[in-house]
Design an enzyme around this catalytic site. Structure first.
Site, PDB file in Angstrom:
ATOM      1  N   GLU A  48      -0.178  -3.843  23.369  1.00 18.41           N
ATOM      2  CA  GLU A  48       0.435  -2.580  23.798  1.00 18.41           C
ATOM      3  C   GLU A  48      -0.293  -2.021  25.010  1.00 18.41           C
ATOM      4  OE1 GLU A  48       0.840   0.231  20.571  1.00 18.41           O
ATOM      5  OE2 GLU A  48       1.683  -1.314  19.294  1.00 18.41           O
ATOM      6  N   HIS A  67       6.011   2.444  19.599  1.00 18.60           N
ATOM      7  CA  HIS A  67       4.981   2.860  18.618  1.00 18.60           C
ATOM      8  C   HIS A  67       5.150   4.340  18.232  1.00 18.60           C
ATOM      9  CE1 HIS A  67       0.691   1.834  17.045  1.00 18.60           C
ATOM     10  NE2 HIS A  67       1.339   2.626  16.218  1.00 18.60           N
ATOM     11  N   ILE A  68       6.287   4.614  17.589  1.00 15.33           N
ATOM     12  CA  ILE A  68       6.599   6.001  17.218  1.00 15.33           C
ATOM     13  C   ILE A  68       6.653   6.183  15.697  1.00 15.33           C
ATOM     14  CG2 ILE A  68       7.782   6.645  19.360  1.00 15.33           C
ATOM     15  CD1 ILE A  68      10.469   6.002  17.887  1.00 15.33           C
ATOM     16  N   ARG A 115       0.993  -3.090  12.827  1.00 14.47           N
ATOM     17  CA  ARG A 115       0.181  -3.335  14.018  1.00 14.47           C
ATOM     18  C   ARG A 115       0.696  -4.602  14.692  1.00 14.47           C
ATOM     19  NH1 ARG A 115      -1.075   1.157  13.949  1.00 14.47           N
ATOM     20  NH2 ARG A 115      -3.131   2.119  13.806  1.00 14.47           N
ATOM     21  N   GLY A 145       0.858  -1.195   0.000  1.00 12.97           N
ATOM     22  CA  GLY A 145       0.000   0.000   0.000  1.00 12.97           C
ATOM     23  C   GLY A 145       0.886   1.234   0.000  1.00 12.97           C
ATOM     24  N   ARG A 146       0.321   2.323   0.537  1.00 14.98           N
ATOM     25  CA  ARG A 146       1.090   3.576   0.537  1.00 14.98           C
ATOM     26  C   ARG A 146       2.430   3.437   1.252  1.00 14.98           C
ATOM     27  NH1 ARG A 146      -4.216   6.192   0.910  1.00 14.98           N
ATOM     28  NH2 ARG A 146      -4.365   5.079   2.855  1.00 14.98           N
ATOM     29  N   ILE A 147       2.397   2.862   2.464  1.00 14.72           N
ATOM     30  CA  ILE A 147       3.639   2.781   3.248  1.00 14.72           C
ATOM     31  C   ILE A 147       4.586   1.741   2.636  1.00 14.72           C
ATOM     32  CG2 ILE A 147       4.643   2.341   5.544  1.00 14.72           C
ATOM     33  CD1 ILE A 147       1.989   3.464   6.728  1.00 14.72           C
TER      34      ILE A 147
HETATM   35  C1  DGY Z   1      -1.443   4.972  12.603  1.00 21.28           C
HETATM   36  O1  DGY Z   1      -1.823   6.094  12.232  1.00 21.28           O
HETATM   37  O2  DGY Z   1      -2.131   3.978  12.394  1.00 21.28           O
HETATM   38  C2  DGY Z   1      -0.128   4.902  13.275  1.00 21.28           C
HETATM   39  O3  DGY Z   1       0.085   3.655  13.846  1.00 21.28           O
HETATM   40  C3  DGY Z   1      -0.005   5.995  14.310  1.00 21.28           C
HETATM   41  O4  DGY Z   1       1.317   6.120  14.643  1.00 21.28           O
END
Ligand code: DGY
Length: 324
Positions: free
Chosen positions: A267, A285-286, A238, A155-157
């Site tokens: 988490e 989670h940064i 996730r 996807g985008r990322i």
């Molecule tokens: C998201 O936007 O889903 C990211 O995990 C936030 O950092």
């Protein structure tokens, strides 16, 4: 009369400014995640909710306020919200896609580089005063350049990850539920393969899939055993995509060489044993945590919220069926 809004945790000011201009706003007064009871109290009597991925918004929360019109999540992932339930109740759900793509890809790359070149481990060693001079066998890691990268979810990322990989002259494999158009594959130099082939051929496996019931534990014992013993797993998507207990065993018993994680199954808790391992890099989670990106996310979440409350279609509506 201005619509009433609850913001479940203070977000960057540019977002708050937008909401405060148009709405009567209540904000979580604490610098922490609200308890379930506090969240329920906050939701009472409002028209719109601006929440975070740390808030579980399910049918019970929605049922305390039948006037709730919109839930604006300040995150691209929205697995914390029961979207089907919201749709049934005619509540709009929005998210913040696009604005955090590059920032999250940068972090995933930082994780990849850190685990490959043992940055966290050697930083700790140096701080502890153990560095006694250059040594031929000190902190030998793995090369990133010219290695094979396996991207789960283009996807985008995932695409932003692939663009960065080109600079390292990597061979790029990917898998996804839907194959990307040929132009995208050609531009990225990415080859579509099955998950099995990706796992067995990659030196670095990086996950960029959304969390749905179907993707829960996408990577478990079976998948970890299919990876090369010299390979690394990166997860900045996730936590529950990976069976974290199986991952700890994989790292302890060296089924794989290492892992670098931004997200965790439960988490903020970590699986027992995870933080004791040297062959893992763990950050809290940064992925989207740059000042500019968090401001963009807040602004986008606020814009979605205000649009929905004005009776407009919010720009990032997740459950379009709600309009039917
Ligand atoms: C998201 O936007 O889903 C990211 O995990 C936030 O950092």
């Amino acid at each position: 009369m201005k619509p009433k809004v609850f913001v479940s945790r203070r977000i960057p000011q540019p977002g708050l400014d937008i909401v405060e201009k148009e709405c009567e706003v209540k904000i979580n007064p604490y610098d922490r995640v609200l308890t379930r009871g506090e969240l329920i109290e906050g939701v009472k009597g409002i028209d719109g909710l601006l929440c975070l991925l740390t808030d579980t918004i399910d049918g019970e929360i929605m049922s305390v306020n039948t006037n709730l019109r919109i839930i604006s999540n300040c995150a691209v992932g929205y697995n914390n919200i029961d979207v089907d339930e919201a749709t049934k109740r005619k509540i709009m759900v929005t998210n913040t896609p696009g604005v955090l793509t590059d920032t999250t890809a940068d972090l995933a790359w930082a994780l990849l580089m850190s685990i490959a070149r043992r940055i966290a481990e050697s930083d700790k060693f140096t701080r502890e005063g153990k560095f006694k001079g250059w040594a031929p066998m000190l902190f030998l890691g793995s090369d990133v350049h010219h290695s094979t990268l396996g991207i789960i979810g283009l996807g985008r990322i995932g695409q932003a990850i692939a663009k960065r990989a080109r600079g390292f002259e990597m061979r790029i494999l990917y898998t996804d539920v839907i194959r990307a158009p040929k132009e995208v594959e050609d531009e990225l130099g990415a080859k579509f393969v099955s998950l099995d082939e990706l796992l067995s051929s990659s030196d670095f496996v990086t996950i960029h899939a959304p969390l749905f019931p179907e993707t829960h534990h996408l990577i478990g014992e079976t998948e970890l055993k299919k990876m090369k013993k010299t390979a690394y797993l990166i997860n900045a998507a996730r936590g529950p995509l990976v069976d974290e207990k199986a991952l700890v065993q994989a790292l302890q018993e060296r089924w794989i060489a290492g892992a670098a994680l931004d997200v965790y199954e439960n988490e903020p808790d970590l699986a027992p044993g995870l933080s004791q391992l040297d062959n893992v890099v763990i950050v809290p989670h940064i992925g989207s945590a740059s000042t500019a990106t968090r401001e963009r996310m807040a602004t986008m979440a606020a814009t979605n919220l205000v649009a929905g409350l004005k009776g407009e279609v919010p720009p990032n509506l997740v459950n379009k069926e709600v309009l039917d």
